[in-house]
Design a protein around this motif. Structure first.
Motif, PDB file in Angstrom:
ATOM      1  N   ALA A  20     -36.674 100.428  34.942  1.00 24.75           N
ATOM      2  CA  ALA A  20     -36.081 101.492  34.132  1.00 24.75           C
ATOM      3  C   ALA A  20     -35.355 102.506  35.012  1.00 24.75           C
ATOM      4  N   GLN A  21     -35.938 102.824  36.167  1.00 25.04           N
ATOM      5  CA  GLN A  21     -35.292 103.783  37.059  1.00 25.04           C
ATOM      6  C   GLN A  21     -33.973 103.234  37.606  1.00 25.04           C
ATOM      7  N   CYS A  22     -33.960 101.959  37.953  1.00 23.57           N
ATOM      8  CA  CYS A  22     -32.704 101.347  38.393  1.00 23.57           C
ATOM      9  C   CYS A  22     -31.728 101.239  37.227  1.00 23.57           C
ATOM     10  N   GLY A  23     -32.253 100.998  36.038  1.00 17.95           N
ATOM     11  CA  GLY A  23     -31.398 100.954  34.855  1.00 17.95           C
ATOM     12  C   GLY A  23     -30.679 102.267  34.634  1.00 17.95           C
ATOM     13  N   GLU A  24     -31.384 103.374  34.867  1.00 14.94           N
ATOM     14  CA  GLU A  24     -30.745 104.691  34.758  1.00 14.94           C
ATOM     15  C   GLU A  24     -29.603 104.799  35.761  1.00 14.94           C
ATOM     16  N   GLY A  25     -29.825 104.289  36.973  1.00 14.94           N
ATOM     17  CA  GLY A  25     -28.774 104.318  37.979  1.00 14.94           C
ATOM     18  C   GLY A  25     -27.565 103.493  37.583  1.00 14.94           C
ATOM     19  N   VAL A  36     -32.151  93.768  28.058  1.00 17.14           N
ATOM     20  CA  VAL A  36     -33.288  93.828  28.980  1.00 17.14           C
ATOM     21  C   VAL A  36     -34.294  92.767  28.549  1.00 17.14           C
ATOM     22  N   ILE A  37     -34.724  91.958  29.513  1.00 15.45           N
ATOM     23  CA  ILE A  37     -35.705  90.893  29.260  1.00 15.45           C
ATOM     24  C   ILE A  37     -37.007  91.337  29.900  1.00 15.45           C
ATOM     25  N   THR A  38     -38.045  91.504  29.092  1.00 14.35           N
ATOM     26  CA  THR A  38     -39.281  92.076  29.616  1.00 14.35           C
ATOM     27  C   THR A  38     -40.481  91.690  28.767  1.00 14.35           C
ATOM     28  N   ALA A  39     -41.656  91.767  29.391  1.00 13.24           N
ATOM     29  CA  ALA A  39     -42.919  91.602  28.671  1.00 13.24           C
ATOM     30  C   ALA A  39     -43.644  92.939  28.566  1.00 13.24           C
ATOM     31  N   SER A  40     -43.004  94.007  29.029  1.00 11.15           N
ATOM     32  CA  SER A  40     -43.633  95.324  29.089  1.00 11.15           C
ATOM     33  C   SER A  40     -43.209  96.194  27.915  1.00 11.15           C
ATOM     34  N   ARG A  41     -44.192  96.745  27.225  1.00 10.16           N
ATOM     35  CA  ARG A  41     -43.897  97.662  26.116  1.00 10.16           C
ATOM     36  C   ARG A  41     -43.209  98.925  26.638  1.00 10.16           C
ATOM     37  N   ARG A  42     -43.620  99.382  27.810  1.00 11.13           N
ATOM     38  CA  ARG A  42     -43.033 100.585  28.376  1.00 11.13           C
ATOM     39  C   ARG A  42     -41.539 100.393  28.638  1.00 11.13           C
ATOM     40  N   ILE A  43     -41.179  99.233  29.155  1.00 13.61           N
ATOM     41  CA  ILE A  43     -39.769  98.957  29.429  1.00 13.61           C
ATOM     42  C   ILE A  43     -38.994  98.789  28.118  1.00 13.61           C
ATOM     43  N   SER A  44     -39.603  98.136  27.145  1.00 15.72           N
ATOM     44  CA  SER A  44     -38.951  97.987  25.837  1.00 15.72           C
ATOM     45  C   SER A  44     -38.686  99.351  25.199  1.00 15.72           C
ATOM     46  N   ASP A  45     -39.660 100.247  25.323  1.00 15.59           N
ATOM     47  CA  ASP A  45     -39.486 101.599  24.766  1.00 15.59           C
ATOM     48  C   ASP A  45     -38.355 102.335  25.470  1.00 15.59           C
ATOM     49  N   TRP A  46     -38.292 102.175  26.814  1.00 15.00           N
ATOM     50  CA  TRP A  46     -37.190 102.827  27.532  1.00 15.00           C
ATOM     51  C   TRP A  46     -35.847 102.279  27.063  1.00 15.00           C
ATOM     52  N   ALA A  47     -35.749 100.952  26.930  1.00 13.27           N
ATOM     53  CA  ALA A  47     -34.490 100.342  26.504  1.00 13.27           C
ATOM     54  C   ALA A  47     -34.098 100.830  25.110  1.00 13.27           C
ATOM     55  N   THR A  49     -34.645 103.723  23.815  1.00  9.62           N
ATOM     56  CA  THR A  49     -34.074 105.070  23.897  1.00  9.62           C
ATOM     57  C   THR A  49     -32.614 105.031  24.337  1.00  9.62           C
ATOM     58  N   LYS A  50     -32.225 103.952  25.003  1.00  4.90           N
ATOM     59  CA  LYS A  50     -30.838 103.795  25.455  1.00  4.90           C
ATOM     60  C   LYS A  50     -30.037 102.879  24.515  1.00  4.90           C
ATOM     61  N   GLU A  51     -30.673 102.455  23.433  1.00  7.28           N
ATOM     62  CA  GLU A  51     -30.048 101.556  22.458  1.00  7.28           C
ATOM     63  C   GLU A  51     -29.595 100.250  23.123  1.00  7.28           C
ATOM     64  N   ILE A  52     -30.439  99.753  24.022  1.00  7.62           N
ATOM     65  CA  ILE A  52     -30.185  98.484  24.701  1.00  7.62           C
ATOM     66  C   ILE A  52     -31.058  97.404  24.059  1.00  7.62           C
TER      67      ILE A  52
END
Length: 310
Positions: A20-25, A36-47, A49-52
Motif C-alpha cells: 500500500a505504501q508503494c502504491g501511494e508512491g 490489486v491482487i491480494t489475500a489481505s483484507r487490509r490491502i483490499s480496504d486500502w485499494a 479507498t483509492k477506487e482500485i
C-alpha cells in the motif's frame, strides 16, 4: 522526480502494508493502478479507498492480467510463486521486491538466515521477475546495516524502510529513458527454499557458545508476526518452550546445559564458554508464560543438566 508524459499503467500483487505504501508512491508519480491482487483484507480496504479494483489471489488472476494491456506488474510482499504466464503479461516489465541481497540470499526467510549466518551487512533488491525464482536482473539494490543486537523483527523493519527509500529510485528508472539492469552472478547465488529449516527444530544446543545461542534466539524472533522458519526453544526432554529473550553473561564453572540459577525472572544455563540467561519464554501454543511457571511445569532445579538435542 519528473511526472510521466503519458499515463503508465500497472497491477500490484502482495499482502503487506509495504504494498500500500508503494502504491501511494505510484499514484503520486502519476501511475494508473489498474488492479490489486491480494489475500489481505487490509490491502483490499486500502485499494477501496483509492477506487482500485481488487482480485483475490485464489482467483484466476492470470486470466485477468492477460485480458488487459498494461505496462508493469509489481510484486511486493507476495510470498507465493507467481506463474510464468502472469510474469509475461506486462508490456514492459514485471518487478519484484526481494528482502535480501541478490544473488547471495535468494529464496524465503532470508533476513532470518542472514542473522543465523552471522552477517554484518545486508541489502534489499528490486529486480526483474523472470521464469527462475529470484534470478532476474537487479534494478535497484539498497544496503541495510545489521546491528550487533539485531533481531529478525528489527531487520525486517529496516528492510521495509529500505524498500520505501529506494522505491522512488526505481520509479525514476522506469519513467526515464533507460532501466539500469545488472545481471546476477550465478556463481555467487545461494538459495533458501521453503522447507529449509535450522537443525534440531531450532532447539538450543548447550554445547554451543552462549553468543551463538543468543544469535539463534534473535535471528528467529519475529515478534508477533507469522514465523514460517522456526522459533528457538529450550527443551527439557518431556517439556519445551519458545525462548524470546536472553542475554550472554560471564562464564563460570559447570557442565554444558547445567542450570546455574533459577529465579522468577531468569534461568541461567552454562554453555560451552559462558552463560546464557533466559528471561523471555512463550509456550509452544503461543500463550505467554513466565520463566518461573515454565521451570515449575518442567520440574527444573539448580544443578539439573538439560539434554542435548538429537
Amino acid at each position: 522526480m519528473s511526472t510521466p508524459t503519458r499515463t503508465i499503467s500497472c497491477y500490484l500483487i502482495g499482502s503487506d502494508t509495504l504494498l500500500a505504501q508503494c502504491g501511494e508512491g505510484l499514484l503520486e508519480k502519476g501511475f494508473e493502478i489498474r488492479g490489486v491482487i491480494t489475500a489481505s483484507r487490509r490491502i483490499s480496504d486500502w485499494a477501496a479507498t483509492k477506487e482500485i479494483p481488487t482480485h483475490a489471489t485464489n482467483e484466476d488472476y492470470v486470466a485477468i492480467l492477460q485480458s488487459d494491456d498494461f505496462d508493469y506488474l509489481f510484486a511486493i510482499t507476495h510470498l507465493a510463486l507467481i506463474p510464468d504466464a502472469a510474469v509475461e503479461t506486462p508490456r514492459r516489465l514485471a518487478v519484484n521486491f526481494h528482502d535480501g541481497p541478490l544473488p547471495r540470499y535468494a529464496g524465503l526467510n532470508t533476513p532470518m538466515w542472514a542473522l543465523l549466518n552471522g552477517e554484518s551487512e545486508y541489502a534489499i533488491t528490486w529486480h526483474e521477475m523472470t521464469a527462475g525464482i529470484d534470478r532476474g536482473d537487479i534494478l535497484v539494490q539498497q544496503p541495510v546495516s545489521i546491528a550487533t543486537d539485531e533481531t529478525a523483527l528489527s531487520l525486517n523493519t529496516k528492510c521495509f524502510a529500505a524498500a520505501l527509500e529506494s522505491f522512488p529510485i526505481l520509479l525514476d528508472q522506469l519513467t526515464g529513458s533507460a532501466v539500469m539492469r545488472q545481471p546476477q552472478n550465478s556463481d555467487q547465488r545461494s538459495y533458501f527454499g521453503k522447507f529449509k529449516r535450522p537443525s534440531a527444530a531450532s532447539v538450543l544446543d548447550w554445547r554451543s557458545s552462549a553468543t551463538e545461542l543468543d544469535l539463534v534466539i534473535r535471528a528467529l524472533n519475529v515478534g508477533g508476526y507469522s514465523n514460517f522458519l522456526g522459533s528457538a526453544k529450550i527443551w527439557t526432554g518431556p517439556h519445551a518452550a519458545i525462548v524470546t529473550d536472553a542475554a550472554v553473561e560471564p562464564g563460570s564453572q559447570g557442565s554444558c546445559g547445567e542450570i546455574l540459577e533459577l529465579s522468577e525472572q531468569k534461568i541461567r544455563i552454562h554453555c560451552a564458554d559462558s552463560v546464557l540467561a533466559i528471561s523471555g519464554i512463550v509456550r509452544l501454543d503461543g500463550r505467554e508464560t513466565s520463566v518461573a511457571e515454565f521451570a515449575a511445569l518442567a520440574g527444573l532445579n539448580v544443578g539439573d543438566i538439560l539434554p542435548e538435542p538429537n
